[in-house]
Design an enzyme around this catalytic site. Sequence first.
Site, short mmCIF file in Angstrom:
data_model
loop_
_atom_site.label_atom_id
_atom_site.label_comp_id
_atom_site.label_asym_id
_atom_site.label_seq_id
_atom_site.Cartn_x
_atom_site.Cartn_y
_atom_site.Cartn_z
N ARG A 214 97.58 66.36 43.78
CA ARG A 214 97.43 64.94 43.47
C ARG A 214 97.94 64.61 42.06
O ARG A 214 98.45 63.51 41.83
CB ARG A 214 95.94 64.56 43.61
CG ARG A 214 95.73 63.05 43.64
CD ARG A 214 94.28 62.70 43.88
NE ARG A 214 93.47 63.00 42.71
CZ ARG A 214 92.31 62.39 42.42
NH1 ARG A 214 91.83 61.48 43.24
NH2 ARG A 214 91.61 62.72 41.36
N HIS B 180 100.33 56.32 59.54
CA HIS B 180 99.83 56.53 58.17
C HIS B 180 100.96 57.03 57.28
O HIS B 180 101.45 58.14 57.45
CB HIS B 180 98.67 57.52 58.16
CG HIS B 180 97.98 57.60 56.83
ND1 HIS B 180 97.28 56.54 56.30
CD2 HIS B 180 97.92 58.58 55.90
CE1 HIS B 180 96.79 56.88 55.12
NE2 HIS B 180 97.17 58.11 54.85
N HIS C 274 90.85 56.36 54.37
CA HIS C 274 90.85 57.83 54.30
C HIS C 274 89.39 58.29 54.43
O HIS C 274 88.54 57.86 53.65
CB HIS C 274 91.35 58.32 52.94
CG HIS C 274 92.81 58.16 52.70
ND1 HIS C 274 93.31 57.61 51.55
CD2 HIS C 274 93.89 58.52 53.43
CE1 HIS C 274 94.63 57.62 51.58
NE2 HIS C 274 95.02 58.16 52.71
N ASP D 163 101.98 60.60 56.77
CA ASP D 163 101.22 60.60 55.53
C ASP D 163 102.07 60.93 54.30
O ASP D 163 102.71 60.06 53.73
CB ASP D 163 100.02 61.55 55.70
CG ASP D 163 99.02 61.46 54.55
OD1 ASP D 163 99.22 60.64 53.65
OD2 ASP D 163 98.04 62.22 54.56
N HIS E 251 92.48 61.02 58.83
CA HIS E 251 92.13 62.44 58.68
C HIS E 251 90.84 62.77 59.45
O HIS E 251 90.87 63.61 60.33
CB HIS E 251 92.01 62.89 57.21
CG HIS E 251 93.23 62.64 56.40
ND1 HIS E 251 94.46 63.17 56.75
CD2 HIS E 251 93.45 61.89 55.28
CE1 HIS E 251 95.36 62.79 55.87
NE2 HIS E 251 94.77 62.00 54.97
ZN LIG Z 1 96.97 59.15 53.03
#
Ligand SMILES: [Zn+2]
Length: 445
Positions: free
Chosen positions: A82, A59, A230, A318, A267
Amino acid sequence: MTKRTYWAEHAWLEGDVEPGVALDIADGRVTAVHKATPVPPPGAEVLPGLTMPGLANSHSHAFHRALRGTVQAGSGTFWTWRETMYATAGRLTPDTYHALARAVYAEMALAGITTVGEFHYVHHAPGGTPYADPNAMGEALLAAAAEAGIRITLLDTAYLSSGFGQPPTTPQLRFSDGDADAWAERCSVLEERDHARIGAAIHSVRAVPAQQLATVARWARERRAPLHVHLSEQTAENDACREIHGCTPAQLLALHGVLGPRTTGVHNTHLTAEDISLIGGSGTGTCMCPTTERDLADGIGPAAALQNEGSPLCLGSDSHAVIDLLEEARAMELNERLRTRTRGHWTAAALLRAASADGHAALGWDGIGTIEAGARADFVTLALDSVRTAGPPPGLGAETAVFAATAADVRHTVVAGRHVVRDGAHTLVPDVPAALARAVEALRA
Ligand SMILES: [Zn+2]
């Protein structure tokens, strides 16, 4: 036919460390494994240390590497992080993305990663206008992996809405194809190549409307392609899903035919007992990203329970706060120790399997993850004489690799029989730190 022989001082074979192993290679595959070969055969390339199957980084969001070290000050949550990540996404072009991904994938090769699963959703120009080639960004990533000498599974990601029933926000316009049919049409044009597989992804149940989930699932099923999503990384996603759909994200995915053995939930952090049974019982995989999950204060997912219910485990870096699959592997075990206050949830061999064989399977690659005749010649050699790894007997090489070594101990990385990292130096990208610095600088505000 390209033939060569490698000689491993120690090799990880069938769950054991074997001293003195010669590996014959032809056309990118292992053709023979000769145990009990105490000295290198004439002309063999010598691999001092422990040679293991190549690692799969299941990922990745390559552009998140530009945030490393810049998002640690102050407080906040996943959602405030984010905002910074979106600002960086907004500055990407096919050229700057290519340069960054090439450097990041070279960093991965230096860490022993031979295959990356790129969860790719920055598809269009700012504002959402397609590039002249609508797959210009995906092609930039495919080219970057080729130039860095590693394999890639491009998990082309459907990202259509900002939240349940909400249109994309301004920064998200780049991610959206409008609807799942348009997404499918665009990514159907992407072609596989020797180093590249094309897979699919659903960004999350927030980002793909429920009635369009089946379109993405069908696209992947028809191609027998991997499908990643996700899943329940944040409790806020679970709460919103329950409010709108009256069920958990895992239940919603099950209802629309998304779960199954070619699907991987990334996750899988905040799950109910029923979710764990749904995921495990359907054979859906789990990709844990422990260094990102701890960096973003996500929580600790129930990896052991998922595996017990039938979900194969793999690992990813990630957000690339760290690129080190050995660290991801030990973090999965150490997280479980902290949570349960008991030790020994996975053996080193099981953690290596997650970091290699099961990761490659989750990315749609066969024949990687064991060193045996017929397998692809993808492997990594770790130094057993560094300050971190010196001391333990070589027979405990797997334990040393997982619980003591870091990416800095990778000496050799071989992909399809080709030396991509030799003596700790990348053979195709001459100065990886400089390439990273240049590429990150170009994206700075
Ligand atoms: Zn991700």
